[in-house]
Design a protein around this motif. Sequence first.
Motif, mmCIF file in Angstrom:
data_model
loop_
_atom_site.group_PDB
_atom_site.id
_atom_site.type_symbol
_atom_site.label_atom_id
_atom_site.label_comp_id
_atom_site.label_asym_id
_atom_site.label_seq_id
_atom_site.Cartn_x
_atom_site.Cartn_y
_atom_site.Cartn_z
ATOM 1 N N VAL A 116 0.809 -1.222 0.000
ATOM 2 C CA VAL A 116 0.000 0.000 0.000
ATOM 3 C C VAL A 116 0.839 1.267 0.000
ATOM 4 C CG1 VAL A 116 -2.019 -1.079 1.055
ATOM 5 C CG2 VAL A 116 -0.333 0.017 2.505
ATOM 6 N N THR A 117 0.248 2.285 -0.599
ATOM 7 C CA THR A 117 0.824 3.623 -0.585
ATOM 8 C C THR A 117 -0.061 4.588 0.189
ATOM 9 O OG1 THR A 117 -0.242 4.062 -2.720
ATOM 10 C CG2 THR A 117 2.045 3.316 -2.775
ATOM 11 N N ALA A 118 -1.312 4.183 0.422
ATOM 12 C CA ALA A 118 -2.252 5.023 1.181
ATOM 13 C C ALA A 118 -3.258 4.155 1.902
ATOM 14 C CB ALA A 118 -2.972 5.988 0.254
ATOM 15 N N ILE A 119 -3.545 4.552 3.148
ATOM 16 C CA ILE A 119 -4.560 3.883 3.958
ATOM 17 C C ILE A 119 -5.499 4.959 4.477
ATOM 18 C CG2 ILE A 119 -5.015 2.526 6.032
ATOM 19 C CD1 ILE A 119 -2.130 1.437 5.803
ATOM 20 N N ASP A 120 -6.773 4.799 4.175
ATOM 21 C CA ASP A 120 -7.779 5.732 4.676
ATOM 22 C C ASP A 120 -8.778 4.927 5.494
ATOM 23 O OD1 ASP A 120 -6.803 8.071 3.347
ATOM 24 O OD2 ASP A 120 -7.610 7.243 1.499
ATOM 25 N N ALA A 121 -8.903 5.279 6.752
ATOM 26 C CA ALA A 121 -9.845 4.578 7.617
ATOM 27 C C ALA A 121 -10.624 5.615 8.400
ATOM 28 C CB ALA A 121 -9.107 3.636 8.558
ATOM 29 N N PRO A 122 -11.877 5.427 8.609
ATOM 30 C CA PRO A 122 -12.725 4.380 8.017
ATOM 31 C C PRO A 122 -13.135 4.748 6.589
ATOM 32 C CG PRO A 122 -14.032 5.677 9.534
ATOM 33 C CD PRO A 122 -12.621 6.223 9.588
ATOM 34 N N ALA A 123 -13.396 3.738 5.804
ATOM 35 C CA ALA A 123 -13.898 3.932 4.442
ATOM 36 C C ALA A 123 -15.383 4.235 4.520
ATOM 37 C CB ALA A 123 -13.651 2.698 3.586
#
Length: 148
Positions: free
Chosen positions: A140-147
Amino acid sequence: MRKPMKRTCLKKVIALSIATAAGTGLCGCALEPEPYDGDYDPNFYDAINTYVGEEVSLSAEVLDVLSPTSFTIISGDDPTADPLLVLNESDAEEVLPGMPIQVTGAVKEAFDPSTAEEDLSIDLEDALYEDWIGDFYLEVTAIDAPAE
């Protein structure tokens, strides 16, 4: 009478060459996969080999957190989808099991812990990853939480 035949044949050869070249150009465009941006589900997993080396964006649910730099995801809507290993070069401290998440990164094939350690400059405890060896995974290069 031979000259008209030659001209007719030549015209057909030229027309056929143009049609072939045009058709090849059109086929070339259709073969490139579109970047995937959608749910992680059985349909995506069934076609995952077409995305190897490509960047994708997946909406999913965190299944397990294996380490500060790795976790697994599953489909939030369809529990029949196989889990997918996700690796991140930095700590993903906010990631918790059951959390909806959006991850973006490159699909990789044939997971090997030592290769992943080199590629991402991370340290993986090999015993935790034995079940994942040889499987597809996501760097991964990006993690967005919560979706959403």
